[in-house]
Design an enzyme around this catalytic site. Structure first.
Site, mmCIF file in Angstrom:
data_model
loop_
_atom_site.group_PDB
_atom_site.id
_atom_site.type_symbol
_atom_site.label_atom_id
_atom_site.label_comp_id
_atom_site.label_asym_id
_atom_site.label_seq_id
_atom_site.Cartn_x
_atom_site.Cartn_y
_atom_site.Cartn_z
ATOM 1 N N THR A 379 34.085 22.185 -25.280
ATOM 2 C CA THR A 379 34.476 21.019 -24.516
ATOM 3 C C THR A 379 33.401 20.849 -23.455
ATOM 4 O O THR A 379 32.545 21.709 -23.313
ATOM 5 C CB THR A 379 35.862 21.293 -23.879
ATOM 6 N N ASP A 421 44.555 20.862 -33.052
ATOM 7 C CA ASP A 421 45.309 21.167 -31.842
ATOM 8 C C ASP A 421 46.798 20.860 -31.974
ATOM 9 O O ASP A 421 47.580 21.165 -31.073
ATOM 10 C CB ASP A 421 44.723 20.424 -30.635
ATOM 11 N N SER A 450 46.842 19.590 -25.481
ATOM 12 C CA SER A 450 45.510 20.011 -25.038
ATOM 13 C C SER A 450 45.629 21.065 -23.952
ATOM 14 O O SER A 450 46.678 21.220 -23.330
ATOM 15 C CB SER A 450 44.743 18.804 -24.487
ATOM 16 N N GLY A 472 38.583 25.709 -24.489
ATOM 17 C CA GLY A 472 39.829 25.830 -25.250
ATOM 18 C C GLY A 472 40.975 26.326 -24.392
ATOM 19 O O GLY A 472 41.182 25.855 -23.274
#
Length: 566
Positions: A379, A421, A450, A472
């Site tokens: 990310t 996810d 998330s 994560g």
């Protein structure tokens, strides 16, 4: 542990952003990576020095923190392809100088053709390759919609904000070592999942100092510049995405794209020791987990302990365990499931969660489950602060590094693998080891849960700490530890960023620690019954701190991140 600044230069090539005024020159081929800056007016810290400099240049042209955040995010979509994106999604937290706190949700959605058991075989066994590395792994992208949702709080014309990204894509930029190594690591995968050679693959291997040019992406960005969100969710770009999905037997259609919308939500806001913490609500679990962890820590007097001690790490690990157990059971898209948020963060409930805490021995995830209620690691994160006191914290993602690896032919950008996810099957871990239940089951149009935790901490209603990280499921725990480090353990931003991180997420029943974690603390925890596992870097935490007239911005040494300001 701070890396030395790096200087990149390609002989004979000088690329200056023509859109910058005030003689502000941003050179995509010659720049110095700065890990820490101290300034007085404004700052940006992100995964790329180039992108951070773009954000600062926008503020120098009269833009506010939101303008700078939009320009930075678009630049990252070009210069940080492993996670910067227009083919993924994310979350933005904004604090405006007038006191407003805003949460923008542009998390990806399941396509209309998605089904609850789409990743299970005929025997009901999960096929994780489908949810992680196939065209079926792609959720409907939200990043572009999120950017335009933020525009209502910006000052400058959108065309000015996107121009630097267009020029980086069209004319190229220099690769730092981390990005070159990353592209090389996924070379074979990119070739295997695409029926053409994308710009991210070259003959031979990438090396530090090479130039990456992305002509197709530049044209896509121009369509967004000229037609707004419709330049992505309609017209040629939407047609290219739908055609790619049809060829690859994915699910996203032009109708899915046309129907996507970002949402403005009420942020998670709570007090922590006289400071106001503003973080992301569902479908991010980050803000709820962060509130749970900080409140449970306060109940056990974390401030009386010392950083890195057996006592503090043991307490924080047990707090993390309990929060992640609740995450697995209760959390999901609030538009689809009823989540007992008020109960989960209430003092009474959290006191019950800590009632079986024992400071002398390890907890056990078989015994410590969710509380009783009646009713991806790649990310990127960046922070922005302007001279007027506006602050923005943004976390955005493709989920895995370079997403699913599929590049939209003719459009030049990578697609996410965010469908992983969801809870593919209750109790089955995703790529980050997180498990889920029915609350996070797949449904058409639903947003997957998330861990992203963009956060702003206010003191006397003014920005004090702007913080976030990729990583994560390690995201909430890294943000939690950074806030505790700075508020309870009185660390400087540099110390809080550089200090070794640890992580406990209920299942697996392990405390993960960075390789340089204190060996004495590790031994003390093992004697209490904990299983400790060393691993590589945990996250890449970015922090801006405001004290008086001084703004300190720190970029994580764990990556090629850079801080800029003025």
């Amino acid at each position: 542990m701070q890396k030395n600044p790096s200087l990149f230069f390609i002989s004979g090539v000088a690329f200056l952003l023509s859109s910058c005024s005030h003689s502000q020159k941003i050179n995509a081929f010659q720049f110095q990576t700065k890990k820490k800056i101290e300034v007085k007016r404004g700052a940006v810290v992100s995964a790329s020095q180039i992108a951070s400099e773009v954000g600062v240049s926008i503020m120098k042209q009269g833009g506010n923190a939101v303008d700078a955040a939009i320009a930075t995010q678009l630049a990252l979509a070009v210069v940080h392809p492993s996670a910067g994106n227009i083919g993924g999604g994310g979350f933005t937290i904004i604090h405006l100088k007038d006191g407003q706190n805003i949460a923008i949700d542009y998390r990806e959605k399941a396509p209309g053709g998605a089904t609850r058991d789409m990743y299970l075989d005929s025997s009901g066994n999960p096929q994780m390759t489908l949810s992680q590395n196939s065209p079926l792994a792609v959720g409907v992208p939200g990043s572009v919609a999120g950017i335009f949702a933020c525009m209502k709080y910006a000052k400058l014309p959108f065309k000015k904000l996107i121009q630097p990204a267009i020029e980086f894509a069209e004319n190229g930029f220099v690769l730092v070592k981390g990005e070159a190594d990353g592209l090389n690591s996924v070379r074979n995968h990119l070739l295997s999942v695409n029926n053409f050679i994308p710009a991210f693959v070259k003959e031979g291997f990438w090396k530090e100092g090479d130039t990456l040019i992305q002509k197709d992406l530049a044209n896509t960005l121009k369509r967004i510049r000229d037609d707004g969100a419709d330049g992505f969710y309609g017209g040629k770009t939407a047609q290219l995405i739908a055609a790619q999905m049809k060829r690859d037997k994915g699910l996203i259609t032009e109708e899915d794209l046309k129907n996507y919308e970002a949402k403005e939500r009420a942020p998670i806001v709570f007090d922590y020791k006289g400071n106001t913490v503003v973080s992301m609500p569902l479908p991010s679990s980050g803000g709820i987990i962060l509130e749970q962890m900080l409140k449970m820590s306060q109940m056990e007097n974390i401030g009386e302990m010392s950083y890195g001690s057996v006592a503090s790490v043991q307490l924080m690990s047990e707090v993390e365990r309990r929060a992640f157990a609740d995450r697995a059971k209760y959390l999901g898209d609030p538009d689809f499931v009823k989540v007992p948020v008020k109960t989960l963060v209430s003092e009474e409930y959290l006191a019950k969660r800590m009632s079986d805490y024992d400071s002398t021995k390890a907890g056990n995830s078989k015994n410590i489950k969710e509380g009783y209620i009646q009713e991806g690691e790649e990310t990127t994160h960046f922070d922005v602060l302007d001279k007027e006191g506006n602050a923005v914290s943004v976390t955005t993602t493709l989920n895995g590094g370079y997403g699913c690896g599929i590049v939209v032919q003719g459009a030049g950008f990578l697609l996410n693998n965010e469908m992983d996810d969801f809870s593919v099957k209750p109790g089955v871990p995703n790529m980050f080891g997180a498990v889920g239940a029915e609350a996070n089951a797949i449904a058409p149009g639903k947003r997957m849960l998330s861990s992203m935790t963009p956060t702003i901490v206010l003191k006397n209603d003014k920005p004090y700490i702007v913080v976030g990280t990729p990583g994560g499921t390690t995201i909430p725990t890294s943000v939690y530890q950074t806030i505790v480090d700075m508020i309870d353990f009185k660390m400087t931003p540099q110390q809080a960023v550089d200090s070794p991180k640890f992580h406990q997420q209920w299942l697996p029943d392990v405390i993960f620690v960075e390789s340089n974690f204190n060996p004495n603390t590790i031994e003390g925890l093992k004697k209490m019954g904990y299983t400790i596992e060393k691993r590589g870097s945990i996250g890449r935490t970015e922090v801006i701190e405001v004290k008086g007239n001084k703004i300190t911005a720190v970029a994580d040494f764990r990556g090629d991140d850079g801080a800029a300001g003025y």
